[in-house]
Motif scaffolding. Structure first.
Motif, PDB file in Angstrom:
ATOM      1  N   TYR A 104      -3.640  14.761  -4.912  1.00  0.00           N
ATOM      2  CA  TYR A 104      -3.600  15.957  -4.104  1.00  0.00           C
ATOM      3  C   TYR A 104      -2.875  17.117  -4.617  1.00  0.00           C
ATOM      4  CZ  TYR A 104      -6.057  12.796  -0.628  1.00  0.00           C
ATOM      5  OH  TYR A 104      -6.935  12.168  -0.104  1.00  0.00           O
ATOM      6  N   HIS A 105      -1.651  16.675  -5.280  1.00  0.00           N
ATOM      7  CA  HIS A 105      -0.643  17.771  -5.627  1.00  0.00           C
ATOM      8  C   HIS A 105      -0.559  17.963  -7.076  1.00  0.00           C
ATOM      9  CE1 HIS A 105       0.652  16.647  -1.350  1.00  0.00           C
ATOM     10  NE2 HIS A 105       1.221  17.806  -1.492  1.00  0.00           N
ATOM     11  N   GLY A 106      -1.296  17.319  -7.855  1.00  0.00           N
ATOM     12  CA  GLY A 106      -1.295  17.386  -9.163  1.00  0.00           C
ATOM     13  C   GLY A 106      -0.019  17.013  -9.784  1.00  0.00           C
ATOM     14  N   GLY A 107       0.765  16.090  -9.211  1.00  0.00           N
ATOM     15  CA  GLY A 107       2.085  16.009  -9.786  1.00  0.00           C
ATOM     16  C   GLY A 107       2.302  14.657 -10.327  1.00  0.00           C
ATOM     17  N   LEU A 108       3.221  14.001 -10.374  1.00  0.00           N
ATOM     18  CA  LEU A 108       3.568  12.902 -11.091  1.00  0.00           C
ATOM     19  C   LEU A 108       4.921  11.962 -10.393  1.00  0.00           C
ATOM     20  CD1 LEU A 108       2.401  11.130 -13.726  1.00  0.00           C
ATOM     21  CD2 LEU A 108       4.495  12.482 -14.824  1.00  0.00           C
ATOM     22  N   ILE A 109       4.610  10.835 -10.294  1.00  0.00           N
ATOM     23  CA  ILE A 109       5.702  10.028  -9.679  1.00  0.00           C
ATOM     24  C   ILE A 109       5.865   8.770 -10.451  1.00  0.00           C
ATOM     25  CG2 ILE A 109       4.115   8.945  -7.990  1.00  0.00           C
ATOM     26  CD1 ILE A 109       6.504   8.515  -6.147  1.00  0.00           C
ATOM     27  N   TYR A 110       7.138   8.294 -10.869  1.00  0.00           N
ATOM     28  CA  TYR A 110       7.405   7.345 -11.600  1.00  0.00           C
ATOM     29  C   TYR A 110       8.969   6.592 -11.519  1.00  0.00           C
ATOM     30  CZ  TYR A 110       9.477  10.881 -14.283  1.00  0.00           C
ATOM     31  OH  TYR A 110      10.316  12.137 -14.867  1.00  0.00           O
ATOM     32  N   VAL A 111       9.071   5.544 -11.884  1.00  0.00           N
ATOM     33  CA  VAL A 111      10.533   4.945 -11.717  1.00  0.00           C
ATOM     34  C   VAL A 111      11.029   5.382 -13.111  1.00  0.00           C
ATOM     35  CG1 VAL A 111      11.888   2.945 -11.978  1.00  0.00           C
ATOM     36  CG2 VAL A 111       9.464   2.822 -10.512  1.00  0.00           C
ATOM     37  N   LYS A 112      12.010   6.346 -12.944  1.00  0.00           N
ATOM     38  CA  LYS A 112      12.901   6.832 -14.030  1.00  0.00           C
ATOM     39  C   LYS A 112      13.888   5.968 -14.774  1.00  0.00           C
ATOM     40  CE  LYS A 112      15.917  10.736 -15.211  1.00  0.00           C
ATOM     41  NZ  LYS A 112      16.719  12.017 -14.639  1.00  0.00           N
ATOM     42  N   LYS A 113      14.500   5.113 -13.660  1.00  0.00           N
ATOM     43  CA  LYS A 113      15.290   4.327 -14.377  1.00  0.00           C
ATOM     44  C   LYS A 113      15.520   3.051 -13.026  1.00  0.00           C
ATOM     45  CE  LYS A 113      19.851   6.741 -13.107  1.00  0.00           C
ATOM     46  NZ  LYS A 113      20.882   7.335 -13.968  1.00  0.00           N
ATOM     47  N   SER A 114      15.778   1.943 -13.506  1.00  0.00           N
ATOM     48  CA  SER A 114      16.269   1.059 -12.545  1.00  0.00           C
ATOM     49  C   SER A 114      16.733  -0.263 -13.185  1.00  0.00           C
ATOM     50  CB  SER A 114      14.935   0.199 -11.929  1.00  0.00           C
ATOM     51  OG  SER A 114      15.027  -0.700 -10.983  1.00  0.00           O
ATOM     52  N   LEU A 136       0.859  -1.216  -0.038  1.00  0.00           N
ATOM     53  CA  LEU A 136      -0.062   0.034   0.132  1.00  0.00           C
ATOM     54  C   LEU A 136       0.802   1.251   0.167  1.00  0.00           C
ATOM     55  CD1 LEU A 136      -2.967  -1.049   2.612  1.00  0.00           C
ATOM     56  CD2 LEU A 136      -3.006  -0.930  -0.009  1.00  0.00           C
ATOM     57  N   GLY A 137       2.131   1.217   0.430  1.00  0.00           N
ATOM     58  CA  GLY A 137       3.005   2.168   0.533  1.00  0.00           C
ATOM     59  C   GLY A 137       2.926   3.051  -0.803  1.00  0.00           C
ATOM     60  N   LEU A 138       3.363   2.366  -1.958  1.00  0.00           N
ATOM     61  CA  LEU A 138       3.701   3.348  -3.153  1.00  0.00           C
ATOM     62  C   LEU A 138       2.341   3.641  -3.756  1.00  0.00           C
ATOM     63  CD1 LEU A 138       6.618   1.193  -4.832  1.00  0.00           C
ATOM     64  CD2 LEU A 138       6.502   3.668  -3.941  1.00  0.00           C
ATOM     65  N   THR A 139       1.121   2.931  -3.572  1.00  0.00           N
ATOM     66  CA  THR A 139      -0.298   3.406  -3.853  1.00  0.00           C
ATOM     67  C   THR A 139      -0.427   4.688  -3.247  1.00  0.00           C
ATOM     68  OG1 THR A 139      -0.907   0.796  -4.041  1.00  0.00           O
ATOM     69  CG2 THR A 139      -2.522   2.379  -3.954  1.00  0.00           C
ATOM     70  N   LEU A 140      -0.370   4.626  -2.033  1.00  0.00           N
ATOM     71  CA  LEU A 140      -0.821   6.070  -1.284  1.00  0.00           C
ATOM     72  C   LEU A 140       0.219   7.035  -1.615  1.00  0.00           C
ATOM     73  CD1 LEU A 140      -1.322   4.444   2.160  1.00  0.00           C
ATOM     74  CD2 LEU A 140      -3.072   5.244   0.695  1.00  0.00           C
ATOM     75  N   THR A 141       1.461   6.575  -1.932  1.00  0.00           N
ATOM     76  CA  THR A 141       2.375   7.749  -2.399  1.00  0.00           C
ATOM     77  C   THR A 141       1.920   8.415  -3.796  1.00  0.00           C
ATOM     78  OG1 THR A 141       4.323   6.693  -1.314  1.00  0.00           O
ATOM     79  CG2 THR A 141       4.843   8.091  -3.110  1.00  0.00           C
ATOM     80  N   LYS A 142       1.570   7.332  -4.536  1.00  0.00           N
ATOM     81  CA  LYS A 142       1.141   7.810  -5.999  1.00  0.00           C
ATOM     82  C   LYS A 142      -0.193   8.781  -5.797  1.00  0.00           C
ATOM     83  CE  LYS A 142      -0.331   6.190 -10.465  1.00  0.00           C
ATOM     84  NZ  LYS A 142       0.807   6.647 -11.191  1.00  0.00           N
ATOM     85  N   ARG A 143      -1.123   8.307  -4.995  1.00  0.00           N
ATOM     86  CA  ARG A 143      -2.129   9.007  -4.924  1.00  0.00           C
ATOM     87  C   ARG A 143      -1.993  10.416  -4.375  1.00  0.00           C
ATOM     88  NH1 ARG A 143      -7.865   7.070  -1.738  1.00  0.00           N
ATOM     89  NH2 ARG A 143      -8.889   8.908  -1.974  1.00  0.00           N
ATOM     90  N   ILE A 144      -1.097  10.479  -3.131  1.00  0.00           N
ATOM     91  CA  ILE A 144      -0.712  11.769  -2.529  1.00  0.00           C
ATOM     92  C   ILE A 144      -0.166  12.674  -3.445  1.00  0.00           C
ATOM     93  CG2 ILE A 144       0.877  12.977  -1.051  1.00  0.00           C
ATOM     94  CD1 ILE A 144       0.367  10.397   0.824  1.00  0.00           C
ATOM     95  N   LEU A 164       6.479  18.108  -9.118  1.00  0.00           N
ATOM     96  CA  LEU A 164       5.602  18.746  -8.821  1.00  0.00           C
ATOM     97  C   LEU A 164       5.446  20.129  -9.445  1.00  0.00           C
ATOM     98  CD1 LEU A 164       6.101  18.085  -4.876  1.00  0.00           C
ATOM     99  CD2 LEU A 164       4.254  17.402  -6.192  1.00  0.00           C
ATOM    100  N   PRO A 165       4.121  20.705  -9.745  1.00  0.00           N
ATOM    101  CA  PRO A 165       3.986  21.915 -10.430  1.00  0.00           C
ATOM    102  C   PRO A 165       4.476  23.087  -9.283  1.00  0.00           C
ATOM    103  CG  PRO A 165       1.882  20.968  -9.981  1.00  0.00           C
ATOM    104  CD  PRO A 165       2.862  19.793  -9.410  1.00  0.00           C
ATOM    105  N   MET A 166       5.289  23.996  -9.932  1.00  0.00           N
ATOM    106  CA  MET A 166       5.677  25.278  -9.066  1.00  0.00           C
ATOM    107  C   MET A 166       4.490  26.039  -8.899  1.00  0.00           C
ATOM    108  SD  MET A 166       9.609  25.670  -9.531  1.00  0.00           S
ATOM    109  CE  MET A 166       9.748  25.716 -11.171  1.00  0.00           C
ATOM    110  N   ALA A 167       4.425  26.902  -7.782  1.00  0.00           N
ATOM    111  CA  ALA A 167       3.206  27.833  -7.625  1.00  0.00           C
ATOM    112  C   ALA A 167       3.916  28.990  -8.482  1.00  0.00           C
ATOM    113  CB  ALA A 167       3.205  28.205  -6.111  1.00  0.00           C
ATOM    114  N   GLU A 168       2.566  29.542  -9.172  1.00  0.00           N
ATOM    115  CA  GLU A 168       2.766  30.959  -9.842  1.00  0.00           C
ATOM    116  C   GLU A 168       2.571  32.027  -9.081  1.00  0.00           C
ATOM    117  OE1 GLU A 168      -0.160  30.709 -13.139  1.00  0.00           O
ATOM    118  OE2 GLU A 168       0.666  28.822 -13.837  1.00  0.00           O
TER     119      GLU A 168
END
Length: 272
Positions: free
Chosen positions: A241-251, A229-237, A263-267
């Motif tokens: 909630y933050h309008g961002g994106l999380i992914y495995v860049k390389k492995s 559940l850890g990475l599932t909740l991380t992705k949801r957060i 994460l989108p920077m505040a205007e």
């Protein structure tokens, strides 16, 4: 077409075809099939939505009850901390224990707020990541080197500090587990156009390519005691909630893994 011989009058041709009603009836079975499929899909969606809603209510209720039950022992621990300090226990030891007690209080607060929209504030992402890294660095093996490379200027992001810190702590814990006792974790922060990028790299066992997307699915885990559940909740957060994106860049198996958070920077944002 039927040919009719009219003798000396010549020939006539009789043309015929199915009536419009009969032709329309030919499509009727297909229309019925489409309606039936639509009905089945609607029923399936309704049942699935109801089931998910019930599961969410159970999880929310369980989380709030957990937070409620944690409240009393945490309050008692805070009182014991004051007694320890008065009893002559090393101030450094008391300070570290106090950090953990406060962390428990923060965790209980997070559980109590599950199901409600988090409060979003304007912060420098360098500060939030630094706070989480400092906390974790003294609570992991000394054989693991944790290095933070913040950006040299503030990167202003609208975020929920407790949730963002939890995301960082969870990713650091996963990296520690992947390295099985020794290695290094590098956390780098940088801007990219209108986004703040956080990259968490480790020298762990790596993730197979076929699992790099599946690791964010509920219940998926490579740990013998994990809930998945850890990475599932991380992705949801990060994404909901933050309008961002999380992914495995390389492995790479046996070399390590790099997770990336955008994460989108505040205007026109400014720190409080």
């Amino acid at each position: 077409m039927i040919e009719i011989d009219m003798g000396e009058a010549g020939k006539q041709w009789l043309y015929y075809e199915d009536s419009k009603v009969l032709r329309s009836l030919g499509f009727y079975p297909y229309v019925q099939l489409l309606v039936l499929l639509a009905f089945v899909l609607i029923v399936y969606y309704a049942v699935s939505s109801t089931k998910r809603a019930e599961q969410n209510k159970v999880w929310v209720g369980l989380s709030k009850e957990t937070a409620h039950q944690l409240g009393t022992p945490i309050s008692s621990l805070m009182a014991w901390m004051e007694l320890l300090e008065e009893s002559g226990v090393s101030p450094e030891t008391v300070a570290e224990m106090n950090k953990d007690v406060k962390r428990l209080s923060t965790i209980a607060s997070r559980f109590s707020k599950i199901g409600s929209r988090p409060s979003m504030e304007i912060y420098d992402i360098n500060e939030i990541v630094s706070h989480a890294s400092d906390y974790m660095s003294s609570r992991i093996s000394r054989r693991i080197r944790l290095t933070l490379m913040p950006w040299h200027e503030p990167l202003i992001v609208t975020l929920s500090p407790p949730l963002t810190e939890w995301v960082m702590e969870n990713l650091i814990k996963n990296a520690v587990d992947a390295m099985e006792g020794s290695g290094k974790i590098d956390i780098a922060i940088r801007p990219e156009k209108t986004k703040a990028i956080i990259e968490i790299s480790d020298t762990g066992k790596g993730i197979a390519r076929k699992n790099q997307k599946a690791i964010f699915n509920p219940g998926f885990t490579t740990k013998s005691r994990g809930w998945g559940l850890g990475l599932t909740l991380t992705k949801r957060i990060i994404e909901e909630y933050h309008g961002g994106l999380i992914y495995v860049k390389k492995s790479e198996i046996g070399v390590g893994t790099t997770f990336a958070i955008e994460l989108p920077m505040a205007e026109n944002g400014s720190l409080k």
